[in-house]
Design an enzyme around this catalytic site. Structure first.
Site, short mmCIF file in Angstrom:
data_model
loop_
_atom_site.label_atom_id
_atom_site.label_comp_id
_atom_site.label_asym_id
_atom_site.label_seq_id
_atom_site.Cartn_x
_atom_site.Cartn_y
_atom_site.Cartn_z
N LYS B 59 21.64 61.95 5.32
CA LYS B 59 20.30 62.22 5.88
C LYS B 59 19.83 63.60 5.44
O LYS B 59 20.63 64.54 5.33
CB LYS B 59 20.38 62.11 7.41
CG LYS B 59 19.03 62.19 8.12
CD LYS B 59 19.23 61.96 9.62
CE LYS B 59 17.94 62.07 10.40
NZ LYS B 59 18.14 61.83 11.84
N SER B 134 15.33 58.35 13.91
CA SER B 134 14.82 59.04 12.76
C SER B 134 15.63 58.84 11.47
O SER B 134 15.15 59.15 10.39
CB SER B 134 14.77 60.54 13.06
OG SER B 134 16.06 61.06 13.29
N SER B 158 18.92 58.29 17.22
CA SER B 158 18.40 58.21 15.84
C SER B 158 19.34 57.56 14.83
O SER B 158 18.96 57.37 13.68
CB SER B 158 18.02 59.60 15.34
OG SER B 158 16.82 60.01 15.95
#
Lengths: 101, 462
Positions: B59, B134, B158
């Site tokens: 990420k 996210s 997330s």
């Protein structure tokens, strides 16, 4: 719960954030809705006796207090917007116009 | 795999697969740079490592020496970290290949990956829908088969929420299980690095590698790496609680059917299943959306155009530099959360919001302790209230977006480990079931997840 445009401006100053006049109405409306939603926790009776909960280790573990070179692959000159002679360069200090906040 | 030529082949194949799913906008790394870096990494990877040659995407809010770390934000556009996050360093030490940086909601703030400065990520099965967030880029890449696993991060769900919406496995470890050194801070009392994988085994292998003590992070517990459990023959001896507050009257009927099927299978596997109550669950989202923005408003104060990232609109003095850089550099959702966070911490409002939220947090954590103290080993719940929603559907209604985290935020608030496992399809869209474990008992949670994964017909309609 209604957040006024003046309150949004005041909070934006505290947060060091430029907020344009065009977005104020929507921002005020959305902040009001969020704050109204989260305020529901006040429906739960006061719980003064509750011990605060913080996850993680019970005590902070300290490293040895010794000076070591910081193992970075490259220095701040590579990622700072402006850097010279070991200093981050910024514009002049200027006036702190809103001492009231 | 222990042969460098196999690692090179794995690197090339991963790059090819990522190119093939470029339309998803899940990977932010330019493909030429990715190919070059993967080949270089494969040639120097440790052949004795337990993840030798395994491509793992990371990420964009986890620092890596390879590639930029922009956190999905314009304010860190082009930022290159001078160090690896401990999790990334451990992956490399185990022979894994960092397979690019994945798209995410800006600084991890969002549940749809629509709040990225680099455009939204598409759902891998339906381009009109969101992959969740996210960590939506990580979930989409794994679901599309481009990588077997990816790192994500969690502040309120997330990893698990996009895992549920994309039909992959998502693990959020106990707070303190994985070092956060090099994870760009959002809500420091909630943040954890997590793993998305195409199976429980893939995700667990990666979690095992990145877990364990780290002197660079004082919130990381002084514990050995997680030892992987064996796949159990049955769940005899497990007591699994089903909290009634996670199954409200208005829960989506198909989500309820999928959960009922999973609960029946857990019973058939030998687990004792009993209804339990976590009475403060209804206040979890409200509690979270006070604590997380408050911490974010403090953590994001460092982005001011002085030390990292670009500067916006030439400023005549330093105050104007801060304000224009932050005003132009942050997207709408980050601006909103910074303002809400500043508001709840400001004079006159602190007691009514932040202090009260801290008390609620203690009550929510106590609910879990009460249930676990009464002999329950694990909890089973839906991961998300619905399958993937349409892009744009919740973009103008922040509270509606926040409510998609309703079943995941509690584990972050209480610092507990949790995993989302695919448990079925609803009109072709995946949905996940969640197991919440006791602190640092990820091994028990993984055992149950292995068994559930093997038993549940995840590709079938619920």
């Amino acid at each position: 719960m209604s957040v006024t445009h003046d309150e949004v401006r005041r909070i934006a100053r505290l947060a060091e954030l430029d907020v344009s006049d065009e977005v104020l109405p929507l921002l005020g409306e959305q902040m009001s809705r969020i704050l109204e939603y989260v305020a529901q926790i006040n429906a739960v009776p006061a719980s003064e006796g509750v011990k605060p909960f913080v996850p993680g280790p019970d005590a902070v573990r300290f490293r040895a207090d010794e000076v070591k070179p910081w193992p970075l692959a490259f220095g701040p000159a590579e990622f700072a917007p402006a850097f010279r002679d070991g200093f981050f360069l910024v514009p002049k200090l200027g006036q702190f116009e809103d001492a009231d906040t | 795999m222990s042969d460098p030529s196999e690692a090179l082949a794995s690197a090339k194949a991963a790059a090819d697969r990522i190119v093939n799913v470029k339309r998803l906008n899940a990977c932010l790394t330019p493909i030429k740079e990715l190919r070059k870096s993967l080949a270089a990494q494969a040639s120097t990877a440790h052949p004795s490592g337990v993840l030798y040659g395994m491509p793992v995407a990371v990420k964009d809010n986890i620092c890596t020496l390879e590639f930029t770390t922009s956190c999905g934000s314009k304010i860190l556009e082009g930022y290159r970290s001078p160090y690896d996050a401990t999790a990334a360093a451990k992956l490399k030490a185990a022979g894994a290949l960092i397979a690019g940086k994945t798209n995410c909601d800006e600084f991890g703030m969002g549940s749809s990956t629509e709040h990225s400065a680099y455009g939204r990520t598409l759902h891998p099965f339906d381009k009109t829908r969101v992959p969740g967030g996210s960590s939506g880029g990580s979930a989409a890449l794994v679901a599309a088969g481009a990588v077997p696993a990816a790192l994500g991060s969690e502040t309120g769900g997330s990893v698990r929420q996009p895992a549920s919406l994309c039909g992959v496995v998502g693990i959020k470890p106990t707070y303190g299980r994985v070092s956060r050194y090099g994870l760009v801070a959002f809500g420091s009392s909630l943040d954890q690095i997590g793993v998305l994988g195409r199976s429980v085994h893939d995700a667990a292998r990666v979690l095992s590698v990145i877990s364990g003590r780290d002197p660079k992070d004082s919130t990381c517990e002084d514990r050995d790496s997680l030892r992987l459990p064996n796949v159990p023959e049955s769940l005899q001896g497990f007591v699994i609680g089903v909290p009634k507050e996670y199954f409200p009257q208005d829960l989506d009927a198909a989500v309820r059917r999928a959960c009922d099927r999973a609960i029946r299978l857990l019973r058939e596997l030998g687990a004792a299943v009993r209804e339990v109550s976590l009475p403060h669950t209804a206040y979890a989202v409200a509690t979270y959306y006070i604590i997380a923005p408050a911490e974010a408003s403090s953590n994001l104060a460092r982005y001011d155009g002085a030390r990292y990232g670009p500067r916006f609109n030439g400023s005549e003095d330093v105050r104007a530099l801060y304000r224009t850089t932050r005003g132009d550099g942050f997207g709408p959702e980050v601006r909103r959360r910074v303002l809400v966070g500043t508001y709840v911490l400001s004079s006159g409002y602190y007691d009514a919001y932040y202090r009260k939220a801290q008390q609620m947090r203690a009550l929510i954590a106590q609910d879990f302790r009460n249930v676990f103290d009464r002999g329950v080993d694990l909890l089973f719940t839906p991961t998300t209230p619905t399958p993937a929603f349409k892009a744009g559907e919740k973009l103008n209604d922040p509270v509606a977006m926040y409510l998609s985290d309703i079943f995941t935020v509690t584990a972050n608030i209480a610092g507990l480990p949790a995993i989302s496992v695919p448990i079925g399809r609803i009109k072709g869209l995946p949905i996940g079931g969640q197991l919440i474990g006791q602190a640092f008992l990820e091994d028990e949670m993984l055992e149950a997840a292995y068994a559930l994964e093997r038993a549940v017909p995840a590709a079938e309609e619920a």
